[in-house]
Design an enzyme around this catalytic site. Structure first.
Site, PDB file in Angstrom:
ATOM      1  N   LYS A  26      34.662 -17.638  -6.448  1.00  0.00           N
ATOM      2  CA  LYS A  26      33.271 -18.083  -6.600  1.00  0.00           C
ATOM      3  C   LYS A  26      33.222 -19.606  -6.579  1.00  0.00           C
ATOM      4  O   LYS A  26      33.794 -20.282  -7.425  1.00  0.00           O
ATOM      5  CB  LYS A  26      32.702 -17.561  -7.925  1.00  0.00           C
ATOM      6  CG  LYS A  26      31.297 -18.072  -8.254  1.00  0.00           C
ATOM      7  CD  LYS A  26      30.872 -17.598  -9.642  1.00  0.00           C
ATOM      8  CE  LYS A  26      29.584 -18.279 -10.099  1.00  0.00           C
ATOM      9  NZ  LYS A  26      29.211 -17.870 -11.479  1.00  0.00           N
ATOM     10  N   ASP A  56      25.327 -24.797 -11.224  1.00  0.00           N
ATOM     11  CA  ASP A  56      24.398 -23.683 -11.401  1.00  0.00           C
ATOM     12  C   ASP A  56      23.295 -24.081 -12.375  1.00  0.00           C
ATOM     13  O   ASP A  56      23.494 -24.093 -13.587  1.00  0.00           O
ATOM     14  CB  ASP A  56      25.153 -22.457 -11.925  1.00  0.00           C
ATOM     15  CG  ASP A  56      24.223 -21.260 -12.122  1.00  0.00           C
ATOM     16  OD1 ASP A  56      23.118 -21.272 -11.542  1.00  0.00           O
ATOM     17  OD2 ASP A  56      24.618 -20.328 -12.842  1.00  0.00           O
ATOM     18  N   LYS A  83      18.284 -22.476 -16.545  1.00  0.00           N
ATOM     19  CA  LYS A  83      19.046 -22.483 -17.788  1.00  0.00           C
ATOM     20  C   LYS A  83      18.476 -23.525 -18.744  1.00  0.00           C
ATOM     21  O   LYS A  83      17.972 -24.564 -18.312  1.00  0.00           O
ATOM     22  CB  LYS A  83      20.505 -22.851 -17.512  1.00  0.00           C
ATOM     23  CG  LYS A  83      21.320 -21.854 -16.720  1.00  0.00           C
ATOM     24  CD  LYS A  83      22.723 -22.399 -16.507  1.00  0.00           C
ATOM     25  CE  LYS A  83      23.581 -21.486 -15.660  1.00  0.00           C
ATOM     26  NZ  LYS A  83      24.000 -20.269 -16.381  1.00  0.00           N
ATOM     27  N   ASP A 112      31.367 -24.040 -12.676  1.00  0.00           N
ATOM     28  CA  ASP A 112      31.021 -22.726 -12.138  1.00  0.00           C
ATOM     29  C   ASP A 112      31.698 -22.451 -10.800  1.00  0.00           C
ATOM     30  O   ASP A 112      31.532 -21.374 -10.244  1.00  0.00           O
ATOM     31  CB  ASP A 112      29.502 -22.572 -12.011  1.00  0.00           C
ATOM     32  CG  ASP A 112      29.040 -21.136 -12.245  1.00  0.00           C
ATOM     33  OD1 ASP A 112      29.795 -20.374 -12.878  1.00  0.00           O
ATOM     34  OD2 ASP A 112      27.946 -20.780 -11.793  1.00  0.00           O
ATOM     35  N   ASP A 170      19.754 -16.471 -12.146  1.00  0.00           N
ATOM     36  CA  ASP A 170      20.947 -17.051 -12.772  1.00  0.00           C
ATOM     37  C   ASP A 170      22.155 -16.127 -12.653  1.00  0.00           C
ATOM     38  O   ASP A 170      23.242 -16.473 -13.084  1.00  0.00           O
ATOM     39  CB  ASP A 170      20.661 -17.365 -14.246  1.00  0.00           C
ATOM     40  CG  ASP A 170      21.687 -18.284 -14.863  1.00  0.00           C
ATOM     41  OD1 ASP A 170      22.397 -18.981 -14.099  1.00  0.00           O
ATOM     42  OD2 ASP A 170      21.800 -18.315 -16.098  1.00  0.00           O
ATOM     43  N   GLU A 210      23.714 -15.397  -9.898  1.00  0.00           N
ATOM     44  CA  GLU A 210      23.884 -15.693  -8.474  1.00  0.00           C
ATOM     45  C   GLU A 210      25.328 -15.551  -8.002  1.00  0.00           C
ATOM     46  O   GLU A 210      25.584 -15.337  -6.816  1.00  0.00           O
ATOM     47  CB  GLU A 210      23.386 -17.110  -8.172  1.00  0.00           C
ATOM     48  CG  GLU A 210      24.364 -18.246  -8.420  1.00  0.00           C
ATOM     49  CD  GLU A 210      24.820 -18.360  -9.870  1.00  0.00           C
ATOM     50  OE1 GLU A 210      25.965 -18.801 -10.089  1.00  0.00           O
ATOM     51  OE2 GLU A 210      24.052 -18.020 -10.785  1.00  0.00           O
ATOM     52  N   ARG A 233      27.576 -13.241  -8.416  1.00  0.00           N
ATOM     53  CA  ARG A 233      27.912 -11.933  -7.849  1.00  0.00           C
ATOM     54  C   ARG A 233      27.281 -11.750  -6.474  1.00  0.00           C
ATOM     55  O   ARG A 233      27.767 -10.957  -5.661  1.00  0.00           O
ATOM     56  CB  ARG A 233      27.504 -10.825  -8.811  1.00  0.00           C
ATOM     57  CG  ARG A 233      26.011 -10.644  -9.021  1.00  0.00           C
ATOM     58  CD  ARG A 233      25.696  -9.889 -10.293  1.00  0.00           C
ATOM     59  NE  ARG A 233      26.011 -10.692 -11.475  1.00  0.00           N
ATOM     60  CZ  ARG A 233      25.929 -10.258 -12.729  1.00  0.00           C
ATOM     61  NH1 ARG A 233      25.536  -9.018 -12.966  1.00  0.00           N
ATOM     62  NH2 ARG A 233      26.229 -11.041 -13.729  1.00  0.00           N
TER      63      ARG A 233
END
Length: 459
Positions: A227, A232, A239, A250, A309, A311, A313
């Site tokens: 990933k 993010d 967030k 992230d 949020d 995202e 996956r």
């Protein structure tokens, strides 16, 4: 910053590793002056306490490293790295270290020299080590360099490490090892059928992309998917500030698989390696994707967006679907995916998912052997209904908040076409400094995987 062992022919200060129950025996073999000095300082062999013993002129003649007891050692790892951080500058040669601990302690010593110094000078350990006898020195130096690469990438803030810079880092590693590398960027993602990667990253200033690296012509096919969300914000499900503060990490999954790929190539493992990194930034903009949108993934499954949020996956889904088309012998994804994993296992233990008991047995044994702890979590099939919203094939963020790491793993499994697959839901961050691991970015699970791959893939 030198993550290499000292020349074995260098003049060296003897460093005696002394457990608490071995101190009296060790003192009995020393001169009266040395024994008196050690007793006067109150040294008892306490774990990770270092002591220097001067000669008559005040020069360091030898040093001691407390090795505690089996019970105290079990509460941590890389114990000699703590001593390395407090010993004066010089070259040291170990005496009395049990052979079964030599590799782990030697690696920890190397990693005690790591410091992230892009923006400010730091103070890593200055004490250098001659590698213990019998240790595979080149292998440990490769592992340490790969870990430093992973840490550097995670520690770099998003203003200096967006998708462009992550692509450049991958290109540098590919060039170092003669690997092939290609990229699909921007609108080409749509034309090449990577709709979820494009959708997540389209609102950012730097184009979303899929990084595809290949190396090796023989052996089993191993595909690593990481990933690469370089920052993010949470997207339109923004967030709070407290949740956004560490989001430069992230892309920790991408950094970790890149470090693992470096190890595999530098050590010449006989595999056909492929590494896929969807690199994006999840930003807020006029073209950001929205809660309630329904997207169609590369493999044709539809996904209802109940939280922008969730995202990671999504971008992994397209990458895994692509990986599956090549029918690899093993696919592994690594991602800083869920807070639920942190709540369950904390920051130091990497949860992983697999349906293969043999893989799990090999990985667990390897993790214990190389001091890279992991913990198997279940692909609990009855929870599949939790990721099926009814209006679409899948829900990217099931309501209720239960089993969040498991449902994320089940979501990803839908894109693997039933092929051998393992998923790691890592944290990628050390919140409090520990021996060989300063506060900041850290690799998780990569060393355990490296040690397990020969058995898992019958190399």
């Amino acid at each position: 910053m030198s993550l290499r062992f000292a020349d074995p022919d260098s003049p060296a200060i003897p460093l005696h590793v002394v457990p608490e129950d071995g101190l009296d025996d060790w003192l009995a073999g020393q001169s009266a002056g040395v024994a008196a000095w050690v007793r006067a300082t109150g040294f008892t062999g306490t774990l990770a306490r270092a002591l220097v013993v001067p000669d008559a002129s005040g020069v360091v003649a030898l040093a001691l490293a407390g090795y505690g007891t089996p019970a105290t050692r079990a509460r941590g790892r890389f114990h000699l790295a703590a001593c390395a951080a407090t010993l004066p500058e010089g070259t040291y040669r170990l005496h009395g270290l049990p052979h079964e601990h030599a590799e782990t302690e030697a690696l920890g010593w190397l990693l005690s020299h790591y410091a992230y110094e892009r923006y400010r000078a730091q103070s890593p350990a200055k004490a250098r080590l001659i590698a213990p006898e019998g240790v595979d020195t080149p292998r440990l130096e490769i592992i340490a360099a790969a870990e430093a690469l992973t840490r550097d990438l995670i520690n770099t803030p998003a203003n200096d490490l967006g998708p462009d810079a992550l692509e450049a880092a991958c290109t540098a590693v590919a060039s170092q090892h003669g690997a092939g590398i290609s990229f699909i960027r921007g609108a080409d993602l749509l034309h090449r059928n990577f709709p979820l990667i494009h959708t997540v990253g389209r609102a950012a200033s730097e184009e979303p992309r899929l990084i595809d690296m290949r190396w090796g012509d023989n052996g089993p096919k191993l595909t690593l998917v990481g990933k690469g969300v370089c920052f993010d914000t949470g997207g339109l499900n923004l967030k709070p500030a407290s949740g956004m503060g560490l989001m430069k990490k992230d892309m920790g999954g991408a950094a970790t698989v890149l470090g693992l790929a470096h190890m595999i190539m530098a050590l010449g493992l006989p595999v056909q390696l492929r590494m896929l990194i969807p690199a994006v930034e999840n930003s807020v903009g006029s073209d950001a994707f929205r809660p309630g949108d329904i997207l169609t993934a590369r493999n044709g499954l539809t996904v209802e967006i109940n939280n922008t949020d969730a995202e990671g996956r999504l971008v992994l889904a397209d990458a895994l679907a692509c990986a599956a088309e090549d029918a690899p012998d093993l696919m592994i994804s690594m991602a800083t995916l869920t807070g639920a994993a942190r709540v369950a296992l904390g920051p130091d233990l990497a949860p992983y998912y697999t349906g293969d008991a043999q893989f799990a047995t090999a990985l667990d044994a390897a993790a214990a052997r190389v001091a890279d702890p992991v913990w198997r979590m279940p692909f609990h099939t009855p929870y599949e209904t939790m990721i099926e919203p009814g209006i679409a094939d899948l829900d990217n963020a099931p309501s209720g908040g239960m089993a969040g790491s498991i449902t994320a793993a089940l979501f990803l499994r839908r894109f693997t076409a039933g092929l051998p697959y393992a998923h790691f839901d890592i944290y990628g961050w050390i919140p409090m400094a520990a021996p060989a691991r300063p506060k900041g970015g850290v690799g998780m699970g990569a060393r355990a995987l490296l040690a397990a791959l020969p058995e898992v893939l019958n190399l």
